[in-house]
Design a protein around this motif. Structure first.
Motif, PDB file in Angstrom:
ATOM      1  N   ASP A 201     -12.899  55.241  -2.159  1.00 45.32           N
ATOM      2  CA  ASP A 201     -13.205  55.121  -0.726  1.00 45.32           C
ATOM      3  C   ASP A 201     -12.146  54.277  -0.022  1.00 45.32           C
ATOM      4  O   ASP A 201     -11.738  54.582   1.109  1.00 45.32           O
ATOM      5  N   VAL A 202     -11.713  53.218  -0.687  1.00 47.83           N
ATOM      6  CA  VAL A 202     -10.691  52.348  -0.099  1.00 47.83           C
ATOM      7  C   VAL A 202      -9.387  53.112   0.087  1.00 47.83           C
ATOM      8  O   VAL A 202      -8.726  53.002   1.125  1.00 47.83           O
ATOM      9  N   LEU A 203      -8.999  53.916  -0.903  1.00 45.00           N
ATOM     10  CA  LEU A 203      -7.743  54.669  -0.800  1.00 45.00           C
ATOM     11  C   LEU A 203      -7.806  55.741   0.286  1.00 45.00           C
ATOM     12  O   LEU A 203      -6.771  56.180   0.780  1.00 45.00           O
ATOM     13  N   GLU A 204      -9.018  56.160   0.647  1.00 48.71           N
ATOM     14  CA  GLU A 204      -9.174  57.146   1.723  1.00 48.71           C
ATOM     15  C   GLU A 204      -9.220  56.498   3.095  1.00 48.71           C
ATOM     16  O   GLU A 204      -9.189  57.190   4.113  1.00 48.71           O
ATOM     17  N   MET A 205      -9.280  55.152   3.132  1.00 51.03           N
ATOM     18  CA  MET A 205      -9.265  54.450   4.419  1.00 51.03           C
ATOM     19  C   MET A 205      -7.874  54.507   5.042  1.00 51.03           C
ATOM     20  O   MET A 205      -6.864  54.479   4.343  1.00 51.03           O
ATOM     21  N   THR A 206      -7.816  54.565   6.374  1.00 49.19           N
ATOM     22  CA  THR A 206      -6.537  54.371   7.050  1.00 49.19           C
ATOM     23  C   THR A 206      -6.186  52.894   7.002  1.00 49.19           C
ATOM     24  O   THR A 206      -7.039  52.043   6.711  1.00 49.19           O
ATOM     25  N   ALA A 207      -4.942  52.583   7.282  1.00 52.28           N
ATOM     26  CA  ALA A 207      -4.533  51.171   7.283  1.00 52.28           C
ATOM     27  C   ALA A 207      -5.340  50.387   8.307  1.00 52.28           C
ATOM     28  O   ALA A 207      -5.687  49.220   8.076  1.00 52.28           O
ATOM     29  N   GLY A 208      -5.666  51.026   9.433  1.00 58.15           N
ATOM     30  CA  GLY A 208      -6.466  50.359  10.455  1.00 58.15           C
ATOM     31  C   GLY A 208      -7.870  50.064   9.969  1.00 58.15           C
ATOM     32  O   GLY A 208      -8.409  48.970  10.205  1.00 58.15           O
ATOM     33  N   GLN A 209      -8.492  51.029   9.282  1.00 57.88           N
ATOM     34  CA  GLN A 209      -9.838  50.816   8.751  1.00 57.88           C
ATOM     35  C   GLN A 209      -9.833  49.763   7.649  1.00 57.88           C
ATOM     36  O   GLN A 209     -10.735  48.920   7.575  1.00 57.88           O
ATOM     37  N   ALA A 210      -8.802  49.797   6.802  1.00 60.34           N
ATOM     38  CA  ALA A 210      -8.709  48.828   5.710  1.00 60.34           C
ATOM     39  C   ALA A 210      -8.516  47.418   6.244  1.00 60.34           C
ATOM     40  O   ALA A 210      -8.982  46.442   5.640  1.00 60.34           O
ATOM     41  N   LEU A 211      -7.847  47.291   7.373  1.00 59.32           N
ATOM     42  CA  LEU A 211      -7.629  45.972   7.967  1.00 59.32           C
ATOM     43  C   LEU A 211      -8.956  45.348   8.394  1.00 59.32           C
ATOM     44  O   LEU A 211      -9.135  44.123   8.334  1.00 59.32           O
ATOM     45  N   GLU A 212      -9.902  46.169   8.803  1.00 63.53           N
ATOM     46  CA  GLU A 212     -11.235  45.674   9.161  1.00 63.53           C
ATOM     47  C   GLU A 212     -12.079  45.385   7.927  1.00 63.53           C
ATOM     48  O   GLU A 212     -12.932  44.497   7.937  1.00 63.53           O
ATOM     49  N   PHE A 213     -11.827  46.132   6.840  1.00 63.85           N
ATOM     50  CA  PHE A 213     -12.654  46.002   5.644  1.00 63.85           C
ATOM     51  C   PHE A 213     -12.297  44.775   4.815  1.00 63.85           C
ATOM     52  O   PHE A 213     -13.173  44.059   4.334  1.00 63.85           O
TER      53      PHE A 213
END
Length: 755
Positions: free
Chosen positions: A605-617
């Protein structure tokens, strides 16, 4: 009854990469430009769908024997592609090539010149192969046709003031005390305590080359043994000059290069050819003289050849050379190595091959052909594209430059955003209609370039003095520190050469150029930025397991697809087939790994996140710092697990920059960062450059984009033209001062952009 000729290329239900079931009709015999923000799906339509299917079907017309030796293309993900024509792709990939590949050999013009000299030159050296530096009958025997020699630097290898026992041999593998070094300290023919400079000529000869039958005893971990004596020079050449250095470890390569001296071949003076070939003359010029000439000068020389036999050959060469001049590369010479060409130069040279073709009904596909072009030269590019169209071909161009977009008969604008937010056709029509459409591209087409109102004051200066490399004419110039400096000028004016001289003089500079980032098939933004190491540790800590479980390159990888997420099936001479792994459903990991989660998310799931989404996570400071770097370079739409091989050249350059941000007091040298950038993305780039400077850095940018030029604190403009007519600094000052300059092409186009 006349056969029906389709008027459109029809695409139905295209789903390649991020395309959202795209259906499209592209007019044939027209110039169609595909626009849209970076990552919107332009290349997915043009290259991954149209070009791939055209080339796949064309390959099917060959026999199985031939097809097995051709590149293989998969069928694109689309319901139907109809009425395609054979496609010729002219992409941005650097020509590269080894040291034997030159502008002349790549364009085949040198082959014509060789025939001319074999038929018309006096005294003739023989057939055309006798003038080839890639053929034994023509190459210089000293350098094997390379024009330069690599020799041991004996001033570095040997210290004549020391004895052999006291360390006269400074090359570490042969130094005193090593088993190879014992060959010299233990030899009965040499005095190990005598300074080398006192050796007689015979002793020196023996040291360097030995003597047949001479023996020496050495000691090693396995005992003592007697072996043949091998001279220092003979051993060095055998181990390091007559072998491929690239097959050695990087540590060995770096060590050996410290003790090598490279220079112009003394036998041919860099001409690559043997004495017989160089003795042949036409109008007093050798073939090497012709190869060294600027294309525009060579045209004039060959036009004077009026011999009944040689005249047609010379005219054929002139026609090909005039095509090179017509696309703005008249400053090149035929002996220029292709590995030294910029991406833009290489792309235009690829196009030259097709200008003389009498084929019609083809589809020519170009990937941002304006890359590396000054606004003055974009007009020449436009003429080239229109000429291909007017010969009865379909021309498809992926492009951001407003001047190229304005030439289009038809425009397809992709968007509305990048990555998962793109993949749709948001506009089709003429350039004028696009400017009134309200899309991101349309809004950008209507704006004017704004000159920077307040420029920064330099805190000091870094000098380049007396630069005369290539076409630079004893250039001395100061690069101000603490500000944003843009180096500009027409193609071939000397920009890149000057900046290379600058980085050579200031070796601590952080250089971000257009070279490859050295990726593998498994590289992703997460692995390249170093984020994945921390992600694995976080998952291991939170789930009480081992970090290796959360790597698709290690123990956690799906056993069926080995962590690739796909299964590639090579069907020999048939088209290959790539299918999503049925066990992991493309997620790369074993089921037991996917059941381990952090805050409800698996590692997939993390690898499917965009960089923007991962920055929030993520809350980890190290991960957030690296992800902010992606945001700063405008790549928040990339997913952490997206293969780097799918990125455009501009995206790869920016991700390389992302790894080198957030330094203070550094000197950044950036080469054409707007490559692959949509007009709307340039604003974000300018903000990034401002942040770098405001953080206390010095930023030097080689750039043609007028928005970047207008935003500079200081401009260094080279020219006035390219090649022999360039190599001078014709302007230094602020953007507003540049507007008043009268002898600068950059000034002319900046005035137009701001009017």
């Amino acid at each position: 009854m006349a056969a029906f000729t389709p008027e459109f290329i029809t695409i139905t239900g295209a789903r390649e990469n991020n395309l959202k079931d795209v259906t499209l009709r592209i007019p044939k015999g027209r110039l169609t430009v595909f626009t849209g923000v970076s990552g919107s799906g332009k290349s997915s339509i043009v290259f991954d769908t149209i070009a791939a299917e055209s080339q796949r079907q064309l390959n099917e017309t060959f026999t199985w024997f031939v097809r097995n030796r051709l590149p293989k293309y998969e069928r694109p993900h689309a319901e139907e592609l109809a009425d395609l024509s054979p496609a010729i792709v002219v992409d941005q990939r650097p020509i590269g090539g080894h040291s034997r590949s030159t502008v002349g050999t790549m364009t085949d013009i040198y082959s014509v010149i060789r025939v001319l000299f074999s038929r018309h030159g006096t005294p003739s050296a023989g057939p055309a192969t006798a003038y080839s530096f890639n053929d034994p009958s023509g190459m210089c025997p000293e350098c094997d046709g390379l024009g330069r020699t690599v020799r041991p630097d004996w001033d570095r290898i040997l210290d004549p003031d020391r004895s052999l026992a006291d360390g006269a041999v400074r090359f570490p593998p042969f130094a005193a005390g090593t088993w190879q070094g014992q060959a010299y300290t233990n030899s009965a023919d040499l005095d190990p305590d005598k300074p080398v400079r006192l050796f007689t000529a015979a002793e020196r000869e023996f040291l360097m080359h030995g003597r047949i039958g001479s023996k020496v005893t050495v000691e090693g971990s396995g005992g003592t043994w007697t072996t043949d004596y091998e001279g220092l020079a003979t051993r060095f050449e055998r181990l390091y000059l007559k072998r491929d250095l690239s097959a050695m470890s990087q540590k060995t390569r770096d060590l050996v290069r410290e003790f090598l001296a490279e220079g112009t071949c003394p036998a041919c003076d860099g001409a690559r050819l043997n004495a017989a070939a160089l003795a042949t003359r036409i109008s007093g010029l050798s073939i090497a003289d012709c190869a060294r000439m600027q294309v525009t000068d060579l045209i004039a020389v060959l036009k004077d050849v009026d011999d009944p036999v040689a005249g047609p050959i010379a005219r054929a060469a002139v026609t090909a050379l005039e095509r090179i001049d017509a696309i703005g590369l008249g400053y090149l010479s035929l002996d220029r190595e292709t590995s030294t060409l910029s991406g833009g130069e290489g792309q235009r040279l690829k196009t030259v091959r097709h200008l003389g073709s009498s084929l019609t009904g083809m589809t020519y596909i170009f990937d941002e052909p304006s890359v590396g072009l000054h606004p003055r030269d974009v007009g020449r590019l436009g003429e080239l594209l229109l000429r291909l169209r007017d010969k009865g071909n379909t021309v498809l161009v992926v492009e951001h430059d407003p001047d190229v977009i304005a030439l289009a008969d038809h425009v397809v604008d992709m968007g509305p955003a990048a990555g998962a937010g793109g993949g749709r056709v948001v506009f089709e029509g003429t350039p004028g209609e696009l400017a009134r459409s309200g899309t991101v591209t349309g809004r950008c087409l209507g704006r004017r370039t704004a000159i920077k109102a307040d420029v920064r004051t330099a805190s000091g200066g870094l000098w380049v003095k007396g630069a005369d490399r290539h076409n630079l004419r004893d250039v001395t110039v100061q690069f101000p520190t603490g500000v944003l400096t843009v180096v500009t000028g027409v193609a071939g004016s000397g920009k890149s050469t000057l900046v290379k001289e600058f980085t050579a003089a200031h070796a601590d500079a952080v250089v971000v150029d257009q070279s490859s980032i050295g990726i593998s098939a498994r590289s992703t933004p997460a692995t390249y930025l170093g984020v994945m190491d921390t992600v694995r540790k976080i998952f291991a800590r939170e789930t009480g397991t081992e970090p290796g479980l959360f790597s698709f390159n290690s123990s956690g990888a799906c056993g069926t697809c080995e962590g690739r997420g796909i299964i590639y099936t090579d069907l020999a001479f048939m088209d290959p087939v790539t299918t999503t792994c049925h066990d992991c459903e493309g997620r790369r990991f074993k089921d037991e790994v996917l059941r381990l989660t952090v805050d409800g998310n698996s590692v997939a799931d993390v690898l499917e996140m965009t960089a923007g989404q991962a920055l929030e996570f993520f809350q980890d400071p190290g991960v957030r710092r690296r992800l902010r770097a992606l945001r700063d370079v405008g790549l928040t739409y990339l997913t952490l697990g997206q293969p780097l091989s799918t990125l455009s050249g501009g995206e790869r350059q920016r991700i390389k920059l992302a790894t080198r941000l957030h330094r203070t007091g550094a000197v950044y040298v950036l080469d054409e960062l707007t490559t692959g950038l949509h007009m709307s993305d340039v604003d974000g780039l300018l903000g990034l450059l401002d942040r770098l400077v405001d953080a206390g850095n010095t930023v030097v940018v080689v750039e043609h984009n007028l928005d970047v030029v207008a935003h500079a604190d200081w401009i260094i403009d080279l020219g006035p033209d390219g090649g022999r007519d360039g190599g001078q600094v014709i302007f230094e000052g602020t953007p507003r001062e540049l507007l008043a300059a009268r002898d600068s092409f950059t000034a002319t186009y900046l005035r137009r952009a701001t009017a």
